[in-house]
Every structure is written in structure tokens, then in C-alpha cells.
Enzyme design. Sequence first.
Site, short mmCIF file in Angstrom:
data_model
loop_
_atom_site.label_atom_id
_atom_site.label_comp_id
_atom_site.label_asym_id
_atom_site.label_seq_id
_atom_site.Cartn_x
_atom_site.Cartn_y
_atom_site.Cartn_z
N TYR A 167 0.71 -1.06 -0.13
CA TYR A 167 -0.01 -0.01 -0.09
C TYR A 167 0.83 1.20 0.00
O TYR A 167 0.62 1.94 -0.64
CB TYR A 167 -0.78 0.09 1.18
CG TYR A 167 -1.96 0.97 1.48
CD1 TYR A 167 -3.18 1.20 0.67
CD2 TYR A 167 -1.58 1.99 2.68
CE1 TYR A 167 -4.01 2.13 0.96
CE2 TYR A 167 -2.59 3.01 2.65
CZ TYR A 167 -3.80 3.08 2.08
OH TYR A 167 -4.72 3.99 2.14
N LYS A 171 0.95 4.18 -2.79
CA LYS A 171 0.39 5.53 -2.49
C LYS A 171 1.57 6.69 -2.67
O LYS A 171 1.47 7.57 -3.36
CB LYS A 171 -0.05 5.53 -1.05
CG LYS A 171 -1.36 4.94 -0.58
CD LYS A 171 -2.34 5.47 -1.59
CE LYS A 171 -3.63 4.93 -1.04
NZ LYS A 171 -4.96 5.35 -2.02
#
Length: 305
Positions: A167, A171
Site C-alpha cells: 500500500y 500510495k
Amino acid sequence: MHSVSNEIRFDGRVVVVTGAGAGLGRSHALGFAGRGARVVVNDLGGGGRGEGRSNEAADRVVAEILQAGGEAAANYDSVEDGASIIRTAMETFGRVDVVINNAGILRDASFAKMTPEDWDLIYKVHVYGAYSVTKAAWPIMSEQGFGRIVNTASAAGIYGNFGQANYACAKQGLVGLSNTLAIEGARKGINVNVVAPVAGSRLTETILPKAATEALKPGLVTPLVMCLCAESSEETGSLFEVGAGWISKLRWERTKGVCFSPSDTLSPERVRAAWDRIGDFTDADHPVSVQDTFGRIFDNLGIKL
Ligand code: NAI
């Protein structure tokens, strides 16, 4: 009281919000619709780990918007099929002015336990999804000479976070994408920014106490997103942290650094001996472009660019 002319409005604008069936996306969709925008409410309607799908999430938010007197259309595809989402906007409303890349899921696991599927799915939804929707909207925005894009990052991406290697990478990837699109979009009137929000939602309810998830209202994030998309906004290539009513802008900070002579042999011991100076942030720079890197590099070579 602000006068009505100061109001930020989106009348005549078409806004695409991905992952708009819940949480932050729902709040953004309602916010834009409340200021006159026609909104494409995209949501796959699956679980928080990317499993399953359903039309319900998007339909519910479209119904809310229509009930409040606004205009909205649903799209149920994964953000991986950006062309379909933008097609919904074009076929229903005939244009696209704003894209809010917000859809997201989590597949948290320590790096040792993270499976290739955990890695790939997070990449596909967050990075490929934002790419795919933006790629389909880009020629339309370029052609009309106006566009506003907001990508949704995360503090985990900026700083790293245990159990979120997939993640965090995705991001932070969105930050690089946005910085480049901000440069490429500048001549076309397309502004691209990133928000790293904190809000109570399905994604955070498993890690935060109930009182905190209730207090962290998504509606305290949406006004920044709307402000970045205003016609009058000149902000582009920027990154903001936002949550609970706190809004802050981030930038890079770089030490003056140490210039070793490029004609000398540079040994690891000389680097170690200069370690404190390499990391000394006194009178630090705040570089904003690759020119700020190449400037220093070529200065050290004594070459004028
Ligand atoms: P949420 O789970 O409430 O909403 C995300 C929505 O995206 C869901 O309705 C889901 O069905 C939809 N979605 C998931 N995969 C999709 C796909 N492939 N295609 C289309 N729709 C899809 O989560 P929340 O918190 O509102 O998250 C929104 C964004 O904000 C995400 O990108 C998340 O990573 C980011 N974020 C949220 C934080 C928070 O504190 N809530 C913190 C940092 C980032």
C-alpha cells in the site's frame, strides 16, 4: 459571512469520483453535487480487501444525490477499467472536468507474509486504477484546456507503515505520478494534486477506536479536495495531509550537502567522515524540480548548463 460570489461552485462541470459508494469518496461526491456538479459515482461495491462486487454502494449514493436535487450517474466497474468510467461520464453528461482518484482497498501483511496477490492487487487498484481513469480523461481535459485531478495517497505512503509495504509503495507511486502529470498538464490547464487523508471509514474502523472513527468525519477532508478543483485554483503538483479539520502542505527538504571534488577518488571512508555534514539540515534547500538536482550536480562538475 462570505458573499455568494465568493462561493466555489461546479455548475456545468462533470466530476468523476472513484470509490464513491462509501467513506471519503461518498463525501466528495455529495460535496461536489451539492455545489452544482454533475457527478459520476463509481464504485465496484466489493469488500475492503477487494473481494466481490455489487451495484448497491454506487446506487445508494446516486439516490442520495438525486434526492437532494442534484445530478448523478452510477458506474460499477473497477477503476482498472478507467475507459468505461470515463465513457459513463461522456455518454451521460458529455464532458469530464474533474477526476478524483479515491477508490481503495487494503491487503495488509508484514512484508515477510505478504503474498504476490496482496502485492499485485494493491498495485492494480491504487496505481493502475488511478492511471487508467486518468489516462482516459486526459485527452478530453487537454482538448478543452481545463482539468482538475486529485489523487488520494496516505501517510503510510509518505512515511512508511508496518504491514503496508504494498500500500505504501502504491500510495507513494501516486505522488510521483501526480508530480509528473502536474508538469505535463501545466500548458493544458490541468492541475494535479495529492491528498493524504485521515477519516473514519471501513478502511480505518479496524485499526482505530470507534469514538475516533466517528469523530474523523470524511466531510472534513472534502472541502480541501473541492478547493483544489475550483476553477480559480492555481495549485498544482502539491501534496497535502488532511483530517479532522487539520490541513497541511508538505514539501521536500534537502541538506546543503557536501561537495567532494569530482576529480578526486572518493572513498567510503571520506563519505563516512563527512556524514554529519551530509545530514546537517542547517539552511536546508526546498527543491521542487529535477532542475534543482541537476543544478547542484553540474555545479559540482563546474559545468554551466
Ligand atoms: P472505504 O472503504 O470507505 O471506501 C473506498 C471505496 O472504494 C469503497 O466503497 C470500495 O467499494 C471502493 N473500491 C474499492 N476498490 C475499487 C475498485 N477497484 N474500483 C472501484 N471502486 C473500488 O475507504 P476510505 O477510507 O473512504 O478510502 C478512500 C481512499 O482514501 C482510499 O484510496 C484510501 O486508501 C485512502 N485513504 C484513506 C484513509 C482513511 O483514513 N480513511 C487514510 C489514507 C488513505
